[in-house]
Design a protein around this motif. Sequence first.
Motif, PDB file in Angstrom:
ATOM      1  N   GLY A 245       0.798  -1.207   0.000  1.00  0.00           N
ATOM      2  CA  GLY A 245       0.000   0.000   0.000  1.00  0.00           C
ATOM      3  C   GLY A 245       0.829   1.253   0.000  1.00  0.00           C
ATOM      4  N   GLN A 246       0.154   2.368  -0.264  1.00  0.00           N
ATOM      5  CA  GLN A 246       0.804   3.663  -0.200  1.00  0.00           C
ATOM      6  C   GLN A 246      -0.220   4.710   0.228  1.00  0.00           C
ATOM      7  OE1 GLN A 246       2.392   4.191  -4.122  1.00  0.00           O
ATOM      8  NE2 GLN A 246       0.397   4.638  -5.045  1.00  0.00           N
ATOM      9  N   LEU A 247       0.277   5.784   0.815  1.00  0.00           N
ATOM     10  CA  LEU A 247      -0.599   6.804   1.362  1.00  0.00           C
ATOM     11  C   LEU A 247       0.054   8.164   1.174  1.00  0.00           C
ATOM     12  CD1 LEU A 247      -3.225   7.295   3.054  1.00  0.00           C
ATOM     13  CD2 LEU A 247      -1.750   7.261   5.071  1.00  0.00           C
ATOM     14  N   ALA A 248      -0.741   9.130   0.684  1.00  0.00           N
ATOM     15  CA  ALA A 248      -0.253  10.490   0.504  1.00  0.00           C
ATOM     16  C   ALA A 248      -1.080  11.432   1.374  1.00  0.00           C
ATOM     17  CB  ALA A 248      -0.342  10.902  -0.957  1.00  0.00           C
ATOM     18  N   LEU A 249      -0.376  12.386   2.011  1.00  0.00           N
ATOM     19  CA  LEU A 249      -1.022  13.373   2.872  1.00  0.00           C
ATOM     20  C   LEU A 249      -0.575  14.747   2.410  1.00  0.00           C
ATOM     21  CD1 LEU A 249      -2.780  13.387   5.520  1.00  0.00           C
ATOM     22  CD2 LEU A 249      -0.649  13.755   6.751  1.00  0.00           C
TER      23      LEU A 249
END
Length: 828
Positions: A245-249
Amino acid sequence: MAQNGNAKRILIGGAVALVVIAGGGGLVLKSMLDPDAVRAKAIAALEKQTGRQVRMGALEFSVFPTLSLSVKDVGLSDMAGGAYTDMVTADRLQASVGLMALLHHEIQLDGLKLDHPVIHLERTKQGMANWRLTPTGAQATAKPDAKTQQAASDWKVQIGSIRISNADVDWDDRLSGSKGKVALDHINLTDVDGSKPEIDVAGHNDTGSFTLAGHTGSINLTSTARAGWPVALKAAFKAGGEQVGQLALDGTVADPDHMKGYNVTVDGNIASLRAIDAFVPGLNLPDVRRLTLKANVVDGSAADKEGSTPLLNSLHLDTGAVDAGQYLSGLTLQGLSIDAPGPKDTVTINSQGQWQGKGLKLTGTLGSLQQLDAAVMSHLAEALPLSLDLSGDPGSLRVAGTLGGSRAVVNVTASAGQLPLPNGAVLDHLDASTHLVSEDNGAHFQLSDLVVKSTQLALKGGLDLSVHGGVGGVPLVSGTIDASWLNADALMGPPAQADAKKVTAAPAQAKANDEALPFDELRKLDMDLRLTVAQMEFEGDTYRNALTHINLRNGVLKVDPLQAEGTGRRLSGQFEVDATAGKTPTVSGTIGTLVLPAAWLESKAGLSNMVQGALQVVGSVRTQGNTRTELRNGMNGHLGVSMVNGTVSGSALGELLGDAARGALGSGPIALRCFGLHMAMANGTANVDTIGVQTNALTVTGKGTVGMVSQALDLHLVPQLMISGTGASVPLRVGGTLSAPRPKMDAGSDGRYAIGLLLGGSNSNAVTDPCPATLKAAREGATGPEPTTAAPKAEGGANGAAGLLNNSKASPDVKKVGGLLKGLGILK
């Protein structure tokens, strides 16, 4: 050519001169720098800038090729009241030193390297974080003289870039409830003292790894005033060597320390939600595959209030397969999508999947995002419109109306061709509907116009819940349910299959019996329910005009009346449990006649697999205590239990009567013509004055005692065993316990055994039918059904025990009786 040669010589000579000059200058500079003095200045400056105690080992300088320093054993103390002595420790610190900055009383460090730092991060519930530093006038730990001390306090330490390797980080964030630890392979921070610091982090734990990259606004560890502080970070996660997974904020945060004032967009995808357990164990997340999330989240709380209020301005959630079995057994979803483009847009829900192997489809709306936020944050004090439709192979369910608010109204309708129940039973051809009204912000609920129709059940009625309407503010449930038809046998599910090989009496569980029973639960709810059933099928019999009233008030439970009209008997009784606070709980009941499933009653008595059928119970019992042991020991009263036309376990009788009977009866179920016993209970002992059992092959009568807690047996039985119309009677005395009975022959007062032969042709040898007397005693004179089969009779045969052995023409069955007597050790 000569000119070129001269040029080369000039360049080479100039370079040599520069090297000599630089080296000489470095030597001069090194001789001018006092490591102890610089160390003192650095410690004093850092303590002033951080408000913490600073620890440094010996400082070393290197001047070639650039001015740099190295120091071992570095430490920065924890905040006051923190859990650790030092918040940060490191084996070694290395950095380049800005030469010109020294002229301005600044120690400018660039390319700062920390080897194997250990970092402890913590934040209290009030938002006090140990990474928040407070500038003070703290003096250096290494105390120089007054003049040097004053000069050192005017120095500052500036850091341009940081590289950390092999770091151990643990955190305990009581504000968010997060706690854990991770190993960081590297942390690279550039432009630390600038307006846009760059971040590059890689770390791992035992099961996964991650990377984090991006930038933030300027880093100021001594101030929380960060209006519009920007943050743009991207994280990627791996587990088992695979990308999960990956997550951008991306957005801004006004007060990161207190998690307030944020406006961020979250955009990410995860191959499996449970992969998060590799990084944050213990969340117990559902098994969701291919999850995609994009949302804009803002803080809706006031700046001067503690805590934050996350609100959604937009939402898009889409998943692949979802295993929801932990919420509803057998439920799986092929996908789930939730969408709301803006705060005033309706939240739409779509999903499809399977439940118990049958297809399902869910569609619906939940009002706007603003309404959803308000309802969630207010715990449904604010109203939330909803309209949900569930349809598929099992049936359909529609819920429409508003939830929450001062007055919520919801209509529910459902239908199913066959609805499985958790106990293995089903409801066929089900149609149900009701009208739910909630008032006073959820303090009062009314379930009215309740209608349920199915093959097994037909009822109507209403229920009322007042959340604080009971004694002392406990919830109060009241209402009336009227059933025109109830098939209790079908709703109880298929009967458990008895295992003939199992021991038929469960051993006493002393530890479990000594545990306090949950009588205090009766003080957490008040109840006033009236139930009627016009016609009911129960334990193979039909009952009419059933009525019961359940009243629970201030810890006192009363079930009165409990009545119904059955075939050949009338059910009646009352039951009371007084669990008033501060008193020893008392249990009492008066039973005119009740019918209970044998399996249920056996489980309460510590038995299993002995008889199957409907047990008729009569009597009056009173006891008190907090545990099962105390309740059994304190029993007083009388009780009769009887059954006709049921079954009894051959292995159970074999355990009770001994090896010879076990061999003759087998281990499977045997048709039971009648069974009954009657007892008087006092002082922890049941005095059984009547025991009677009759099957086609066996008749048993007797009496004795049973320990209510120890289950110790002292029974005097007279079994009459029949083999094809011929048999024998052998008195037995049974000792031991219910779980391990020990039968042996019972001698009379003269020491002789009253052995009898059951042979035809003589009234004295006829088999006595114990059923009439046994049932009369066990029912205490109440009416009840009679056995549907005739009593067994002894048929022709020789007279006398010797004839069984000496008559060579005796039938094989007569010889079997002789073998039985030999097996008992009676005949030689």
